[in-house]
Design a protein around this motif. Structure first.
Motif, PDB file in Angstrom:
ATOM      1  N   HIS A 169       0.856  -1.181   0.000  1.00 40.18           N
ATOM      2  CA  HIS A 169       0.000   0.000   0.000  1.00 40.18           C
ATOM      3  C   HIS A 169       0.897   1.238   0.000  1.00 40.18           C
ATOM      4  O   HIS A 169       1.704   1.433   0.905  1.00 40.18           O
ATOM      5  CB  HIS A 169      -0.914  -0.005   1.227  1.00 40.18           C
ATOM      6  N   HIS A 170       0.750   2.060  -1.008  1.00 36.55           N
ATOM      7  CA  HIS A 170       1.647   3.199  -1.204  1.00 36.55           C
ATOM      8  C   HIS A 170       1.193   4.392  -0.375  1.00 36.55           C
ATOM      9  O   HIS A 170       0.326   5.164  -0.773  1.00 36.55           O
ATOM     10  CB  HIS A 170       1.693   3.574  -2.690  1.00 36.55           C
ATOM     11  N   ARG A 171       1.794   4.542   0.798  1.00 37.99           N
ATOM     12  CA  ARG A 171       1.459   5.669   1.668  1.00 37.99           C
ATOM     13  C   ARG A 171       2.657   6.594   1.879  1.00 37.99           C
ATOM     14  O   ARG A 171       2.579   7.524   2.653  1.00 37.99           O
ATOM     15  CB  ARG A 171       0.974   5.158   3.031  1.00 37.99           C
ATOM     16  N   VAL A 172       3.748   6.292   1.225  1.00 36.49           N
ATOM     17  CA  VAL A 172       4.956   7.085   1.435  1.00 36.49           C
ATOM     18  C   VAL A 172       5.491   7.564   0.085  1.00 36.49           C
ATOM     19  O   VAL A 172       5.146   7.041  -0.973  1.00 36.49           O
ATOM     20  CB  VAL A 172       6.053   6.267   2.158  1.00 36.49           C
ATOM     21  N   ARG A 173       6.341   8.556   0.162  1.00 38.71           N
ATOM     22  CA  ARG A 173       7.045   9.068  -1.006  1.00 38.71           C
ATOM     23  C   ARG A 173       8.537   8.878  -0.738  1.00 38.71           C
ATOM     24  O   ARG A 173       9.066   9.379   0.255  1.00 38.71           O
ATOM     25  CB  ARG A 173       6.723  10.555  -1.223  1.00 38.71           C
ATOM     26  N   ILE A 174       9.201   8.151  -1.606  1.00 38.71           N
ATOM     27  CA  ILE A 174      10.617   7.842  -1.435  1.00 38.71           C
ATOM     28  C   ILE A 174      11.424   8.575  -2.501  1.00 38.71           C
ATOM     29  O   ILE A 174      11.129   8.479  -3.691  1.00 38.71           O
ATOM     30  CB  ILE A 174      10.884   6.332  -1.541  1.00 38.71           C
ATOM     31  N   THR A 175      12.414   9.321  -2.058  1.00 40.65           N
ATOM     32  CA  THR A 175      13.330  10.001  -2.977  1.00 40.65           C
ATOM     33  C   THR A 175      14.723   9.440  -2.741  1.00 40.65           C
ATOM     34  O   THR A 175      15.234   9.457  -1.628  1.00 40.65           O
ATOM     35  CB  THR A 175      13.336  11.517  -2.747  1.00 40.65           C
ATOM     36  N   LEU A 176      15.340   8.928  -3.787  1.00 42.53           N
ATOM     37  CA  LEU A 176      16.658   8.340  -3.693  1.00 42.53           C
ATOM     38  C   LEU A 176      17.624   9.120  -4.568  1.00 42.53           C
ATOM     39  O   LEU A 176      17.440   9.202  -5.775  1.00 42.53           O
ATOM     40  CB  LEU A 176      16.613   6.866  -4.124  1.00 42.53           C
ATOM     41  N   ARG A 177      18.602   9.744  -3.943  1.00 43.83           N
ATOM     42  CA  ARG A 177      19.630  10.532  -4.631  1.00 43.83           C
ATOM     43  C   ARG A 177      19.009  11.582  -5.553  1.00 43.83           C
ATOM     44  O   ARG A 177      19.422  11.771  -6.687  1.00 43.83           O
ATOM     45  CB  ARG A 177      20.584   9.614  -5.392  1.00 43.83           C
ATOM     46  N   GLY A 178      17.990  12.250  -5.024  1.00 39.89           N
ATOM     47  CA  GLY A 178      17.379  13.364  -5.731  1.00 39.89           C
ATOM     48  C   GLY A 178      16.331  12.996  -6.747  1.00 39.89           C
ATOM     49  O   GLY A 178      15.731  13.881  -7.375  1.00 39.89           O
ATOM     50  N   LYS A 179      16.026  11.710  -6.902  1.00 40.98           N
ATOM     51  CA  LYS A 179      15.035  11.283  -7.889  1.00 40.98           C
ATOM     52  C   LYS A 179      13.978  10.442  -7.195  1.00 40.98           C
ATOM     53  O   LYS A 179      14.278   9.510  -6.454  1.00 40.98           O
ATOM     54  CB  LYS A 179      15.704  10.466  -9.003  1.00 40.98           C
ATOM     55  N   VAL A 180      12.705  10.767  -7.461  1.00 40.82           N
ATOM     56  CA  VAL A 180      11.592  10.073  -6.826  1.00 40.82           C
ATOM     57  C   VAL A 180      11.545   8.625  -7.315  1.00 40.82           C
ATOM     58  O   VAL A 180      11.707   8.349  -8.508  1.00 40.82           O
ATOM     59  CB  VAL A 180      10.258  10.784  -7.120  1.00 40.82           C
ATOM     60  N   VAL A 181      11.303   7.698  -6.380  1.00 39.76           N
ATOM     61  CA  VAL A 181      11.154   6.283  -6.724  1.00 39.76           C
ATOM     62  C   VAL A 181       9.705   6.022  -7.146  1.00 39.76           C
ATOM     63  O   VAL A 181       8.783   6.380  -6.423  1.00 39.76           O
ATOM     64  CB  VAL A 181      11.516   5.390  -5.511  1.00 39.76           C
ATOM     65  N   ARG A 182       9.530   5.416  -8.313  1.00 38.87           N
ATOM     66  CA  ARG A 182       8.203   5.080  -8.787  1.00 38.87           C
ATOM     67  C   ARG A 182       7.788   3.732  -8.188  1.00 38.87           C
ATOM     68  O   ARG A 182       8.315   2.690  -8.549  1.00 38.87           O
ATOM     69  CB  ARG A 182       8.172   4.994 -10.321  1.00 38.87           C
ATOM     70  N   LEU A 183       6.851   3.785  -7.284  1.00 40.48           N
ATOM     71  CA  LEU A 183       6.434   2.584  -6.571  1.00 40.48           C
ATOM     72  C   LEU A 183       5.565   1.702  -7.469  1.00 40.48           C
ATOM     73  O   LEU A 183       4.723   2.184  -8.235  1.00 40.48           O
ATOM     74  CB  LEU A 183       5.666   2.969  -5.313  1.00 40.48           C
ATOM     75  N   LYS A 184       5.776   0.386  -7.363  1.00 43.62           N
ATOM     76  CA  LYS A 184       5.050  -0.573  -8.173  1.00 43.62           C
ATOM     77  C   LYS A 184       4.161  -1.437  -7.288  1.00 43.62           C
ATOM     78  O   LYS A 184       4.447  -1.642  -6.120  1.00 43.62           O
ATOM     79  CB  LYS A 184       6.026  -1.482  -8.939  1.00 43.62           C
ATOM     80  N   ARG A 185       3.118  -1.956  -7.879  1.00 45.46           N
ATOM     81  CA  ARG A 185       2.232  -2.871  -7.166  1.00 45.46           C
ATOM     82  C   ARG A 185       2.562  -4.316  -7.551  1.00 45.46           C
ATOM     83  O   ARG A 185       2.964  -4.583  -8.641  1.00 45.46           O
ATOM     84  CB  ARG A 185       0.766  -2.562  -7.488  1.00 45.46           C
TER      85      ARG A 185
END
Length: 217
Positions: A201-217
């Motif tokens: 369940h995507h409830r967070v926003r993750i940024t890794l080294r300045g680039k947003v991580v695109r969460l997958k299901r």
């Protein structure tokens, strides 16, 4: 995430490794900057410090200050104009904070002075936490960093090392398919690929080294 551990609010460590185990696996020292309400603190978990002192138990030096806008910092001049004084130790932890500053400044490789510590705290707005891991671990054979920060500018990966035949290989979890070993999957060596599938369940926003991580299901 999903967890089968007890839902007791007093239970510590619901997901994955704990802070100490996780950070000490990556590096030898970690310094934590945190700010909340009217307080801000710096904590230092250091294998370098503990080994040098021959410590038998884990000791984490922590310094706590009161934010300048806290009422304890305010006074008034003769015209009743507010005066904000310099940052001070939290009155409940003055002795502990003074003692903790000594090993923090002596053993950490990230900040040299108290002003450096306060400058890093100032980068946190109203509240939040910054974790800095220092003295990253290196491989025993090649002496290279276990984590590769250079192969991909927006990822952190497990480094390739040389095997007994001198070939560059990436150590990762061994997987089999139809009784045959397969090549490592990206989730086994790429932090970005792992973060993409970390949560159901995507409830967070993750940024890794300045680039947003695109969460997958």
């Amino acid at each position: 995430g999903v967890c089968d551990k007890p839902k007791d609010p007093e239970y510590i460590g619901r997901y994955g490794n704990g802070f100490k185990s996780g950070t000490m696996r990556i590096g030898h020292d970690v310094i934590v900057f945190t700010k909340r309400d009217h307080e801000m603190s710096v904590g230092f978990l250091s294998r370098t410090f503990l080994d040098d002192r021959g410590a038998q138990e884990v000791y984490v030096p922590i310094v706590t200050w009161i934010l300048p806008e806290h009422p304890l910092f305010l006074s008034c001049d003769d015209n009743d104009n507010p005066i904000i004084h310099e940052c001070r130790f939290h009155p409940s932890f003055v002795r502990e904070s003074r003692a903790a500053l000594v090993p923090i400044l002596e053993y950490n490789s990230f900040c040299e002075t108290v002003d450096d510590l306060l400058a890093n705290l100032a980068t946190i707005r109203d509240h939040g936490t910054t974790i800095v891991i220092c003295a990253l671990r290196r491989t025993e054979g090649d002496g290279i960093l276990e984590l590769d920060l250079f192969e991909s500018p927006d990822d952190i990966r497990i480094s390739k090392t040389r095997d007994e035949q001198g070939r560059l290989v990436r150590y990762a979890r061994a997987r089999t398919f139809n009784e045959h070993l397969t090549e490592p999957l990206p989730i086994d060596y790429s932090l970005r690929a792992y973060c993409e599938i970390l949560y159901i369940h995507h409830r967070v926003r993750i940024t890794l080294r300045g680039k947003v991580v695109r969460l997958k299901r």
